[in-house]
Structures are given as structure tokens and as C-alpha cells.
Design a protein around this motif. Structure first.
Motif, mmCIF file in Angstrom:
data_model
loop_
_atom_site.group_PDB
_atom_site.id
_atom_site.type_symbol
_atom_site.label_atom_id
_atom_site.label_comp_id
_atom_site.label_asym_id
_atom_site.label_seq_id
_atom_site.Cartn_x
_atom_site.Cartn_y
_atom_site.Cartn_z
ATOM 1 N N ARG A 11 0.712 -1.171 0.009
ATOM 2 C CA ARG A 11 -0.010 0.141 -0.076
ATOM 3 C C ARG A 11 0.879 1.233 0.009
ATOM 4 N NH1 ARG A 11 -5.208 -1.179 3.822
ATOM 5 N NH2 ARG A 11 -6.478 -2.574 2.627
ATOM 6 N N ILE A 12 0.723 1.989 -1.012
ATOM 7 C CA ILE A 12 1.417 3.314 -1.239
ATOM 8 C C ILE A 12 0.703 4.328 -1.203
ATOM 9 C CG2 ILE A 12 3.234 4.292 -2.761
ATOM 10 C CD1 ILE A 12 3.950 1.634 -3.466
ATOM 11 N N ALA A 13 1.091 5.569 -0.829
ATOM 12 C CA ALA A 13 -0.088 6.713 -0.830
ATOM 13 C C ALA A 13 0.761 7.816 -1.397
ATOM 14 C CB ALA A 13 -0.454 6.981 0.579
ATOM 15 N N TRP A 67 -2.981 4.957 -3.109
ATOM 16 C CA TRP A 67 -4.220 5.774 -2.473
ATOM 17 C C TRP A 67 -3.873 7.191 -2.981
ATOM 18 C CZ3 TRP A 67 -3.964 4.230 3.301
ATOM 19 C CH2 TRP A 67 -4.127 2.612 3.464
ATOM 20 N N TYR A 83 -3.070 6.728 7.414
ATOM 21 C CA TYR A 83 -1.843 6.636 7.669
ATOM 22 C C TYR A 83 -0.904 5.512 8.161
ATOM 23 C CZ TYR A 83 -1.631 11.586 6.901
ATOM 24 O OH TYR A 83 -1.658 12.938 6.213
ATOM 25 N N MET A 86 -0.131 2.682 5.698
ATOM 26 C CA MET A 86 0.929 2.795 4.406
ATOM 27 C C MET A 86 2.379 2.242 4.812
ATOM 28 S SD MET A 86 0.107 6.812 4.253
ATOM 29 C CE MET A 86 -1.334 7.569 3.965
ATOM 30 N N VAL A 89 5.441 5.989 0.774
ATOM 31 C CA VAL A 89 4.907 7.361 0.666
ATOM 32 C C VAL A 89 5.693 8.201 -0.328
ATOM 33 C CG1 VAL A 89 4.238 9.684 1.699
ATOM 34 C CG2 VAL A 89 3.642 7.397 3.028
ATOM 35 N N VAL A 120 8.432 3.253 7.136
ATOM 36 C CA VAL A 120 7.728 3.638 6.015
ATOM 37 C C VAL A 120 8.773 4.094 4.821
ATOM 38 C CG1 VAL A 120 6.102 5.226 4.939
ATOM 39 C CG2 VAL A 120 5.873 4.533 7.383
ATOM 40 N N GLY A 191 -0.329 -2.685 5.351
ATOM 41 C CA GLY A 191 0.580 -2.108 4.712
ATOM 42 C C GLY A 191 1.214 -2.947 3.685
#
Length: 216
Positions: A11-13, A67, A83, A86, A89, A120, A191
């Protein structure tokens, strides 16, 4: 690209101020859309989701859950709730918008505060590098990235410059951290999710360190 047959989901935002180009970056990466061929996207409300499969050099296939977050302050209570889940990012600013650059440290601190000691993978993105009206220099952005312990890259959707490379760089860094044990699989954390076990294969320790200005 089909996401079947993937070993992991990451999962990357994308985080940053409104109108810095987060949605355009995601659409360009996921669908190959060129900014010059599509109208400017409407502002994101809350959080929107995209996905793409990526084949890593060592043979692993991963699903990226991407995201797209709203940059307006009124949506921050919504985006903050994501948050914790994640693993990667992309901190995005507009090289022609000084204020968006000055807010990067605040975005970074919000994520760090919510994640605690959990690792992260960050990448600083200076978007719209094709424009001549920039007010943030490459050197200044590189210095900020170094002070925050991350790499820096400039991108342009209009020229399709470094868009794929930005997402690929974050994904490969996550995969490396996972293999080294810096990021761990946890049952109550989404994540990184194990989708299926891949057969063991020889791995290469070499990885291109991608950072620096746009190579348009």
C-alpha cells in the motif's frame, strides 16, 4: 495490467498539498495517460484508490494498492486515518509552488508521528519539472530530502518524465526492506500483505539508486 499471480500487496500513498498533481501522477502511472492529452482532473475528495501490478527485476510480482489523497485541510481528518496502513509514501510538491514545498516537512511529520517506530519508505517528488516558472531549485529539494532521510526525484506528467521510475523506485525499496527484515509482515497490518508464496529464487543485491533532477 492484471494483478493475479502477485506474491505481495504493497500500500503506497501520495501526500502533499492540493493541486500539486498527485492525481495526474497516479493516472499516468496506472493507465499511461499523458497530462497533455487529458483534462485537468477534479480535486480529490477524501481518498481514492488505484491498483497496478509490477514485475520486479528479481522475478517477484507485486500488487500495488495506490492511494490518492486529498490535499485540502478540510479532508485531513480523513486522510490521517489511513496513515497507519501505508508502507510507502510519495511526498509530492509542485516546483512552481513554493508553499507546497514548505509544507513537505509537516506532511512527513504527520506520517512519522502516526507510524511510530514502524518503517515507511518515503520518496520526495518535485512535480511539474517541465515548467519554466519553477521557484524551488533541484539543489534545495535534494537538501530537504537528505535531511529527512529519503531520495528525491523530479517528475512531469506532461513529458511522462520519471513517472514510472518514481513508483518503481519506492516499490523496489519496499521489497528490499521486506527481504532484509526492516519491514515485517504482521497479521493486523495491511501495509504489506502476503498474497501467495513465491518459489525461492536467486536474488541480485544490486539496485539502482534513482534520485535527482528530471531527465526529460
Amino acid at each position: 495490467m492484471e494483478t493475479t499471480g502477485c506474491s505481495y500487496q504493497f500500500r503506497i500513498a501520495l501526500l502533499g498539498d492540493a493541486a500539486v498533481g498527485k492525481t495526474s501522477l497516479l493516472r499516468c502511472y496506472v493507465a499511461g495517460a499523458r497530462g497533455s492529452a487529458e483534462p485537468e482532473p477534479e480535486p480529490t475528495v477524501g481518498v481514492e484508490f488505484y491498483s497496478r501490478a509490477l514485475q520486479l527485476p528479481a522475478g517477484m510480482r507485486v500488487k500495488l494498492q495506490l492511494w490518492d489523497t486529498a490535499g485540502h485541510e478540510r479532508f485531513r481528518c480523513i486522510t490521517r486515518s489511513f496513515y497507519r496502513n501505508m508502507v510507502g509514501v510519495l511526498l509530492v510538491f509542485d516546483v512552481t509552488n513554493r508553499e507546497s514545498f514548505e509544507h513537505i516537512q509537516a506532511w512527513h511529520q504527520e506520517v512519522v508521528s502516526s507510524r511510530g517506530p514502524d518503517k515507511v519508505i518515503f520518496l520526495l517528488i518535485g512535480h511539474k519539472c517541465d515548467l519554466s516558472t519553477r521557484c524551488v531549485s533541484t539543489q534545495e529539494a535534494e537538501e530537504l530530502a537528505a535531511s529527512l532521510g529519503m531520495a528525491f526525484m523530479e517528475t512531469s506528467v506532461k513529458n511522462n518524465c520519471n513517472v514510472n521510475l518514481a513508483f518503481d523506485t519506492v516499490t523496489r525499496a519496499i521489497e528490499q526492506a521486506l527481504q532484509q527484515g526492516d519491514i515485517k509482515l504482521e497479521e493486523d497490518w495491511a501495509g504489506v500483505r502476503l498474497l501467495q508464496r513465491a518459489p525461492k529464487s536467486s536474488r541480485s543485491s544490486s539496485r539502482k539508486q534513482a534520485s535527482g533532477p528530471c531527465q526529460c
